[in-house]
Design a protein around this motif. Structure first.
Motif, mmCIF file in Angstrom:
data_model
loop_
_atom_site.group_PDB
_atom_site.id
_atom_site.type_symbol
_atom_site.label_atom_id
_atom_site.label_comp_id
_atom_site.label_asym_id
_atom_site.label_seq_id
_atom_site.Cartn_x
_atom_site.Cartn_y
_atom_site.Cartn_z
ATOM 1 N N ALA A 281 0.833 -1.200 0.000
ATOM 2 C CA ALA A 281 0.000 0.000 0.000
ATOM 3 C C ALA A 281 0.870 1.253 0.000
ATOM 4 O O ALA A 281 0.560 2.245 -0.679
ATOM 5 N N GLY A 282 1.963 1.212 0.759
ATOM 6 C CA GLY A 282 2.883 2.347 0.770
ATOM 7 C C GLY A 282 3.527 2.568 -0.585
ATOM 8 O O GLY A 282 3.710 3.708 -1.033
ATOM 9 N N GLN A 283 3.860 1.475 -1.288
ATOM 10 C CA GLN A 283 4.476 1.606 -2.611
ATOM 11 C C GLN A 283 3.484 2.146 -3.634
ATOM 12 O O GLN A 283 3.850 2.960 -4.493
ATOM 13 N N TYR A 284 2.235 1.718 -3.539
ATOM 14 C CA TYR A 284 1.216 2.291 -4.417
ATOM 15 C C TYR A 284 1.029 3.785 -4.127
ATOM 16 O O TYR A 284 0.814 4.594 -5.036
ATOM 17 N N SER A 285 1.127 4.145 -2.863
ATOM 18 C CA SER A 285 1.001 5.555 -2.486
ATOM 19 C C SER A 285 2.112 6.383 -3.113
ATOM 20 O O SER A 285 1.869 7.470 -3.653
ATOM 21 N N GLU A 286 3.342 5.870 -3.051
ATOM 22 C CA GLU A 286 4.476 6.576 -3.640
ATOM 23 C C GLU A 286 4.309 6.713 -5.152
ATOM 24 O O GLU A 286 4.625 7.759 -5.724
ATOM 25 N N LEU A 287 3.788 5.669 -5.788
ATOM 26 C CA LEU A 287 3.561 5.751 -7.229
ATOM 27 C C LEU A 287 2.486 6.780 -7.548
ATOM 28 O O LEU A 287 2.599 7.526 -8.533
ATOM 29 N N GLY A 288 1.455 6.846 -6.715
ATOM 30 C CA GLY A 288 0.421 7.846 -6.921
ATOM 31 C C GLY A 288 0.951 9.263 -6.800
ATOM 32 O O GLY A 288 0.593 10.145 -7.588
ATOM 33 N N VAL A 289 1.811 9.479 -5.807
ATOM 34 C CA VAL A 289 2.426 10.805 -5.653
ATOM 35 C C VAL A 289 3.282 11.130 -6.869
ATOM 36 O O VAL A 289 3.263 12.252 -7.391
ATOM 37 N N PHE A 290 4.031 10.152 -7.359
ATOM 38 C CA PHE A 290 4.859 10.367 -8.552
ATOM 39 C C PHE A 290 3.975 10.704 -9.758
ATOM 40 O O PHE A 290 4.287 11.615 -10.538
ATOM 41 N N ALA A 291 2.868 9.975 -9.918
ATOM 42 C CA ALA A 291 1.986 10.226 -11.060
ATOM 43 C C ALA A 291 1.395 11.633 -11.007
ATOM 44 O O ALA A 291 1.252 12.296 -12.040
ATOM 45 N N ARG A 292 1.082 12.096 -9.810
ATOM 46 C CA ARG A 292 0.505 13.438 -9.708
ATOM 47 C C ARG A 292 1.543 14.529 -9.937
ATOM 48 O O ARG A 292 1.305 15.478 -10.684
ATOM 49 N N PHE A 293 2.695 14.401 -9.294
ATOM 50 C CA PHE A 293 3.652 15.504 -9.294
ATOM 51 C C PHE A 293 4.676 15.433 -10.419
ATOM 52 O O PHE A 293 5.160 16.468 -10.869
ATOM 53 N N GLN A 294 5.032 14.205 -10.867
ATOM 54 C CA GLN A 294 6.049 14.097 -11.910
ATOM 55 C C GLN A 294 5.435 13.838 -13.285
ATOM 56 O O GLN A 294 5.894 14.392 -14.280
ATOM 57 N N ALA A 295 4.394 12.988 -13.340
ATOM 58 C CA ALA A 295 3.703 12.756 -14.616
ATOM 59 C C ALA A 295 2.591 13.772 -14.832
ATOM 60 O O ALA A 295 1.996 13.821 -15.909
ATOM 61 N N HIS A 296 2.291 14.559 -13.801
ATOM 62 C CA HIS A 296 1.296 15.642 -13.887
ATOM 63 C C HIS A 296 -0.064 15.120 -14.359
ATOM 64 O O HIS A 296 -0.721 15.714 -15.208
ATOM 65 N N ASP A 297 -0.479 14.003 -13.769
ATOM 66 C CA ASP A 297 -1.758 13.402 -14.134
ATOM 67 C C ASP A 297 -2.490 13.026 -12.850
ATOM 68 O O ASP A 297 -2.309 11.931 -12.312
ATOM 69 N N ALA A 298 -3.316 13.937 -12.356
ATOM 70 C CA ALA A 298 -4.012 13.710 -11.085
ATOM 71 C C ALA A 298 -4.992 12.552 -11.188
ATOM 72 O O ALA A 298 -5.151 11.770 -10.249
ATOM 73 N N ALA A 299 -5.677 12.430 -12.336
ATOM 74 C CA ALA A 299 -6.644 11.338 -12.495
ATOM 75 C C ALA A 299 -5.951 9.985 -12.433
ATOM 76 O O ALA A 299 -6.448 9.034 -11.823
ATOM 77 N N LEU A 300 -4.780 9.887 -13.055
ATOM 78 C CA LEU A 300 -4.008 8.646 -12.994
ATOM 79 C C LEU A 300 -3.516 8.402 -11.577
ATOM 80 O O LEU A 300 -3.504 7.266 -11.093
ATOM 81 N N ALA A 301 -3.128 9.470 -10.905
ATOM 82 C CA ALA A 301 -2.643 9.340 -9.529
ATOM 83 C C ALA A 301 -3.706 8.745 -8.611
ATOM 84 O O ALA A 301 -3.398 7.922 -7.733
ATOM 85 N N ILE A 302 -4.963 9.148 -8.820
ATOM 86 C CA ILE A 302 -6.051 8.669 -7.973
ATOM 87 C C ILE A 302 -6.124 7.142 -7.998
ATOM 88 O O ILE A 302 -6.362 6.501 -6.971
ATOM 89 N N ARG A 303 -5.892 6.556 -9.165
ATOM 90 C CA ARG A 303 -5.959 5.098 -9.307
ATOM 91 C C ARG A 303 -5.025 4.403 -8.311
ATOM 92 O O ARG A 303 -5.398 3.402 -7.682
ATOM 93 N N PHE A 304 -3.828 4.933 -8.133
ATOM 94 C CA PHE A 304 -2.851 4.309 -7.238
ATOM 95 C C PHE A 304 -3.037 4.764 -5.798
ATOM 96 O O PHE A 304 -2.857 3.974 -4.864
ATOM 97 N N LEU A 305 -3.418 6.020 -5.614
ATOM 98 C CA LEU A 305 -3.626 6.521 -4.255
ATOM 99 C C LEU A 305 -4.808 5.826 -3.592
ATOM 100 O O LEU A 305 -4.807 5.611 -2.382
ATOM 101 N N GLU A 306 -5.829 5.481 -4.367
ATOM 102 C CA GLU A 306 -6.962 4.741 -3.807
ATOM 103 C C GLU A 306 -6.499 3.397 -3.246
ATOM 104 O O GLU A 306 -6.944 2.968 -2.187
ATOM 105 N N LYS A 307 -5.592 2.734 -3.953
ATOM 106 C CA LYS A 307 -5.058 1.465 -3.466
ATOM 107 C C LYS A 307 -4.257 1.674 -2.181
ATOM 108 O O LYS A 307 -4.366 0.900 -1.225
ATOM 109 N N GLY A 308 -3.441 2.724 -2.186
ATOM 110 C CA GLY A 308 -2.660 2.993 -0.988
ATOM 111 C C GLY A 308 -3.536 3.342 0.195
ATOM 112 O O GLY A 308 -3.303 2.884 1.320
#
Length: 560
Positions: A281-308
């Motif tokens: 769950a922590g690793q999915y959270s980190e991926l979600g943060v990366f998707a939001r801040f580095q890939a600049h895709d909040a909608a994509l980030a939600i997919r991983f942050l929900e898992k975390g």
């Protein structure tokens, strides 16, 4: 080759470039190896890639870069490197030799008995468990049980509210061990060797397990052990390496890392182990943060942050709520996310506690903020209530612990660490950070940090960053050092629209302005807010605090 910069070395580390590391070794500059290691750390590369580990082993005794190579943060995976470190540990004559920390940076099985044989050589740590015994105890090796009991009494010294031996012994799947722990608590109660508050906390955790041992064990046990999971996970290393190699291409990295985590998640399903699921769950959270801040895709980030968030990872829950609130502007979803975080922080059952243990200052801060944020989102009214001192203490304790999460969200932001090691002060033990240490800061050292954070282009650079509490963790030092109260208030309002964090930050500044600014040196707040060292009496940060509190009709207490 000698012209390589530390920035280049760090970028090579982010992609775990073994050929690049060989170039660095040939240069012979340990600072470049350190920069490479920082890149590995910032890329969250947790397992040492085989090619990198082979270089660490090959250059273990290199007089120029060997020490820096041995300090590399990823967990090593081979018995060959363990044996090399073990030989050093057996021969070490200094208790502070780095090998005692480095040797434990691994998940590999089959090393527990060897570590117990040299546990006495590991340096003693006041009120803490022997690190080798604790390491073996976390792996639930039977040989650690008696050494943990030997350290149990001393772990309760000074009425400590957290005991490593206690937690590790309760983690063994043995009601007999738990009852032995209860016998120790009975003796301490008879001898008045522990406070009622501490005793109550430990009894609550113990009784939750003893009241239904079979039910507790049924929930805890999985189809295998964590060591078996780690062994099986090694087969997935090619997927992890593929993702790490794509780190410089954010969207590709997200895609590759998602494949790796999906495979790890499928493997974890075989084990039914809370700690393994929580790690993922922590690793999915980190991926979600990366998707939001580095890939600049909040909608994509939600997919991983929900898992975390579903896995109760604090980073996932907070980043999910933060993304809904400050980027997607979805109030109902943000309220649901903050409520889930509040429910997690309020749980009284033993086990995983992402927001610290109930009654601890950090837990009080998280619960207070989540509740305040829910109220703000429902009513639209900024915070202007009472914040208990425990929650204020909790905030200043959380701030340095979460700095790395903020730095990972905005990796290009200049890192500014503490100016010095800060000592505890009995007079201000309840106000702020109060970390362990021996050397207290002075205003000159804080002034040096202020000079490094008060660049004239800070407002423009801050405005280019996404609004987020994660951003605030990484940038607060720079915000405090801006020379215009209006700019300070504007940026805090952007990152913290409800004002709960701002009330703590500026309320603490106002408290120290009224009661003696040197108190901020003693409790660490000045180090967290170098703007307190800015010129002027009152300076820009103090004026911002005064203006903010007057607008909200707030004030710090006159007496603690």
């Amino acid at each position: 080759m000698s012209g390589m910069s530390t920035a280049t070395a760090e970028e090579l580390g982010k992609t775990a470039d073994a050929a690049g590391l060989e170039r660095i070794i040939a240069i012979g500059d340990p600072s470049l190896v350190t920069a490479f290691s920082l890149g590995l750390e910032r890329a969250r590369i947790e397992l040492m890639p085989p090619a990198i580990e082979a270089l660490v082993l090959k250059h273990f005794d290199n007089p120029q870069v060997g020490a820096a190579m041995r300090r590399m943060p990823p967990r090593y995976q081979t018995r060959a490197l363990f044996d090399r470190r073990y030989a050093v540990a057996k021969a070490a004559y200094r208790s502070n030799d780095p090998v005692f920390e480095e040797i434990l940076r691994t998940d590999q099985p089959g090393i527990d008995e060897a570590l117990l044989q040299i546990a006495s050589r590991f340096p003693p740590r006041m009120s803490e468990a022997n690190s080798a015994i604790a390491f073996v105890g976390r792996r639930k090796h039977p040989g650690a049980v008696e050494p943990l009991f030997a350290e149990l009494d001393s772990s309760f010294a000074n009425n400590a509210m957290y005991s490593v031996p206690f937690s590790l012994l309760l983690d063994y799947e043995s009601p007999e061990i738990w009852r032995r722990v209860g016998t120790v608590l009975d003796r301490l109660e008879r001898d008045k060797g522990i406070s009622e508050q501490a005793l109550s906390s430990y009894r609550r955790q113990l009784n939750a397990q003893l009241s239904d041992p079979e039910g507790y064990l049924a929930r805890k046990r999985g189809a295998g052990t964590r060591a078996e999971f780690a062994r099986k996970r090694q087969a997935l290393n090619p997927l992890a390496n593929s993702a790490n190699a794509a780190r410089s291409e954010p969207r590709k990295y997200v895609e590759e890392q998602a494949k790796y985590l999906a495979a790890v998640e499928a493997l974890a399903a075989e084990f039914h182990a809370d700690d393994i699921d929580y790690t993922i769950a922590g690793q999915y959270s980190e991926l979600g943060v990366f998707a939001r801040f580095q890939a600049h895709d909040a909608a994509l980030a939600i997919r991983f942050l929900e898992k975390g968030a579903k896995g109760r990872a604090a980073l996932g829950q907070i980043a999910l709520a933060d993304t809904y609130e400050l980027e997607l502007r979805d109030k109902p979803a943000a309220i649901r996310a903050y409520q889930a975080a509040l429910d997690t922080a309020s749980q009284s059952t033993p086990g995983i506690t992402p927001y610290s243990i109930a009654g601890q200052a950090q837990n009080e801060f998280w619960k207070g903020w989540f509740a305040a944020e829910i109220a703000y989102l429902k009513t639209g009214q900024p915070f202007r209530g009472r914040i208990p001192e425990a929650a204020i203490t909790g905030f200043w304790s959380v701030l340095p612990l979460w700095y790395n999460n903020g730095a990972a969200a905005v990796p290009g932001w200049p890192a500014v660490r503490r100016s010095v090691v800060i000592s505890a002060s009995p007079a201000y033990s309840g106000v702020g950070l109060n970390p362990r240490g021996t050397q207290a800061p002075d205003w000159s050292s804080i002034g040096n940090v202020y000079a490094a954070t008060s660049m004239t282009d800070v407002p423009q650079k801050l405005a280019a960053l996404p609004a987020s509490r994660l951003t605030l963790f990484a940038t607060l030092k720079h915000i405090s050092a801006m020379n215009d109260p209006a700019l300070i208030l504007k940026e805090l309002a952007r990152q913290d629209p409800s004002g709960y964090w701002t009330s703590i930050i500026l309320g603490t500044v106002a408290f120290h302005e009224a009661h003696g600014r040197d108190g901020a040196l003693a409790d660490g707040v000045a180090d967290a807010l170098p703007g307190m060292a800015a010129p002027g009496r009152p300076n820009a940060l103090a004026r911002a605090a005064d203006q903010y509190l007057k607008r909200r009709e707030l004030r710090p207490v006159d007496n603690k």
